[in-house]
Design an enzyme around this catalytic site. Sequence first.
Site, short mmCIF file in Angstrom:
data_model
loop_
_atom_site.label_atom_id
_atom_site.label_comp_id
_atom_site.label_asym_id
_atom_site.label_seq_id
_atom_site.Cartn_x
_atom_site.Cartn_y
_atom_site.Cartn_z
N HIS A 97 0.84 -1.19 0.00
CA HIS A 97 0.00 0.00 0.00
C HIS A 97 0.88 1.24 0.00
O HIS A 97 1.85 1.32 0.73
CB HIS A 97 -0.90 0.00 1.24
CG HIS A 97 -1.84 1.16 1.29
ND1 HIS A 97 -3.02 1.17 0.59
CD2 HIS A 97 -1.75 2.35 1.91
CE1 HIS A 97 -3.64 2.32 0.81
NE2 HIS A 97 -2.88 3.07 1.60
N ASP A 176 -14.21 4.30 9.00
CA ASP A 176 -13.24 5.07 8.24
C ASP A 176 -13.92 5.85 7.12
O ASP A 176 -13.54 6.99 6.83
CB ASP A 176 -12.14 4.18 7.65
CG ASP A 176 -11.12 5.00 6.87
OD1 ASP A 176 -10.46 5.86 7.50
OD2 ASP A 176 -11.01 4.84 5.65
N ARG A 183 -12.95 14.29 7.70
CA ARG A 183 -11.59 14.84 7.78
C ARG A 183 -11.26 15.66 6.54
O ARG A 183 -10.63 16.70 6.61
CB ARG A 183 -10.58 13.70 7.94
CG ARG A 183 -10.62 13.06 9.33
CD ARG A 183 -9.85 11.76 9.35
NE ARG A 183 -8.46 11.96 8.97
CZ ARG A 183 -7.70 11.05 8.35
NH1 ARG A 183 -8.20 9.86 8.04
NH2 ARG A 183 -6.46 11.32 8.05
N SER A 198 -6.50 5.01 9.84
CA SER A 198 -7.31 4.94 8.62
C SER A 198 -6.72 3.91 7.65
O SER A 198 -7.42 3.03 7.14
CB SER A 198 -7.36 6.33 7.98
OG SER A 198 -7.87 6.28 6.67
N LYS A 202 -8.07 -0.48 7.28
CA LYS A 202 -8.53 -1.05 6.00
C LYS A 202 -7.66 -2.22 5.56
O LYS A 202 -8.15 -3.23 5.07
CB LYS A 202 -8.52 0.04 4.91
CG LYS A 202 -9.73 0.98 5.02
CD LYS A 202 -9.66 2.11 4.02
CE LYS A 202 -8.60 3.11 4.41
NZ LYS A 202 -8.67 4.41 3.75
N1 URA Z 1 -5.03 7.21 2.96
C1 URA Z 1 -6.00 6.73 3.77
O1 URA Z 1 -6.61 5.72 3.47
N2 URA Z 1 -6.28 7.37 4.90
C2 URA Z 1 -5.65 8.50 5.28
O2 URA Z 1 -5.94 9.04 6.33
C3 URA Z 1 -4.64 9.00 4.43
C4 URA Z 1 -4.35 8.33 3.28
#
Ligand code: URA
Length: 458
Positions: A97, A176, A183, A198, A202
């Site tokens: 990621h 999230d 946010r 966050s 995931k």
């Molecule tokens: N990518 C995400 O999934 N969450 C964040 O807070 C920042 C980048």
Amino acid sequence: MKKKEEQGPVSLEMNMNFVEIIEKKKKGMALSREEIHCFVQGAATGSVPDYQLSALLMAICFQGMNAEETTCLTLEMMHSGDVMDLSGIGGICVDKHSTGGVGDTTTLVLAPLAAACGAKVAKMSGRGLGHTGGTLDKIESIPGCTVSLTEEQFIRQVKEIGVCVMGQTRDLCPADKALYALRDVTATVGSIPLIASSILSKKLASGADAIVLDVKTGSGALMQTLDAAVDLSRTMVEIGAKAGKPVLALVTGMDQPLGTHVGNALEVKEAIHTLSGRTTGDLLTVSLELGPRMLIASGIAEDVEDGIRQMKAAIASGAGLQKLREMIRMQGGNPAVCDDVNLLPQAPVRVPVPAPRSGYITAMDTTAIGYCTQDLGAGRKQKTDIIDPAVGLVMCRRLGDRVKAGDALCELHLRSEAQAEEAIRKMQAAITIEEAARPVPPLIYATVSPGEVHYAEA
Ligand code: URA
Ligand code: CA
């Protein structure tokens, strides 16, 4: 999901407590597990109103969270929705990621390349966000190719060919989704505990056994300083360790677009050229840093050198490109794009951006370059916008290059001539040309594993 008005008195009681939770964080105190649970459930179900969630988010931005709170927040968010079970695939499922970049198409290089080396890559990717591109949008630029598969198709494809990249199916991390949207519009994105929870919630919910993170730093990154990027990496690696999943992070440079191509079909083209060995450069360099770590986590490579050797062999033999062909075919797309990139969507108008003066390229505002491509139609300004797969730009020069006035800095790929003037102006403003050269910032800054930060030699 329940609507707010159906919550009745429960919501009132929760709200009264919630003011105390905000007050506590405002004073810089640590929140308890119950309080964090209340926050995450409030976000996931909608039982706490947006203004109270926003106030707490802002308090977290100012006061931070300790390691225990951040881990607790991550795990609560992970369990706010479904958690994928990939055990049916067998073996170790590895994921990578990136925190987001421009011209960063490493997933389209690495997912097939790692699979060609024997790894199981079951990956759920995202769409473009802000100035950054998204893997799903890139894959969809391949004629016929889909990222909407069922969970059964996803698991079957990984079992059969070792790789699948798709969008989220199940209700993953609803907390999230709610908090991220808030946010985005309350200036509370830039907080290490919020970003770490966050991203990792995931990743943990999507079921991978091991995770390799590419944390970007520089003018096109979320974390613009090296210290902040290292802090974020350390936080995510420690959470992984506490959750029992190996997480490793590399801090890499985003001071200019990573590859030369920016835009959806253009980035697919660069991935194909990289997999076929025709293109080298920073995209390949970063891929050959991340990829070997995926192979080590999968138990396939002994060390980084061994991983690099295996990946280079998979490029030379064509096995990596063959995996991409198989992946495209199984996801409904035309695999012939791998042999003839002209089958990808192409923009009708091409316009060079001339250097306004002579000198050395000393800086690029990579975020501005990302927004410029978004304006051309390569990204969404609103959720409902439709992406133009063909548009974008191809960089002709990199940091440190010497240019003469009038030389092409990049080539714009446009839907119409009318887009040219503004895009030329923006690209000229985003690229700094000075009389004297400056040192080019490094590409690989650090490797972060539990309890250890290893800085690359400059
Ligand atoms: N990518 C995400 O999934 N969450 C964040 O807070 C920042 C980048
Ligand atoms: Ca497994």
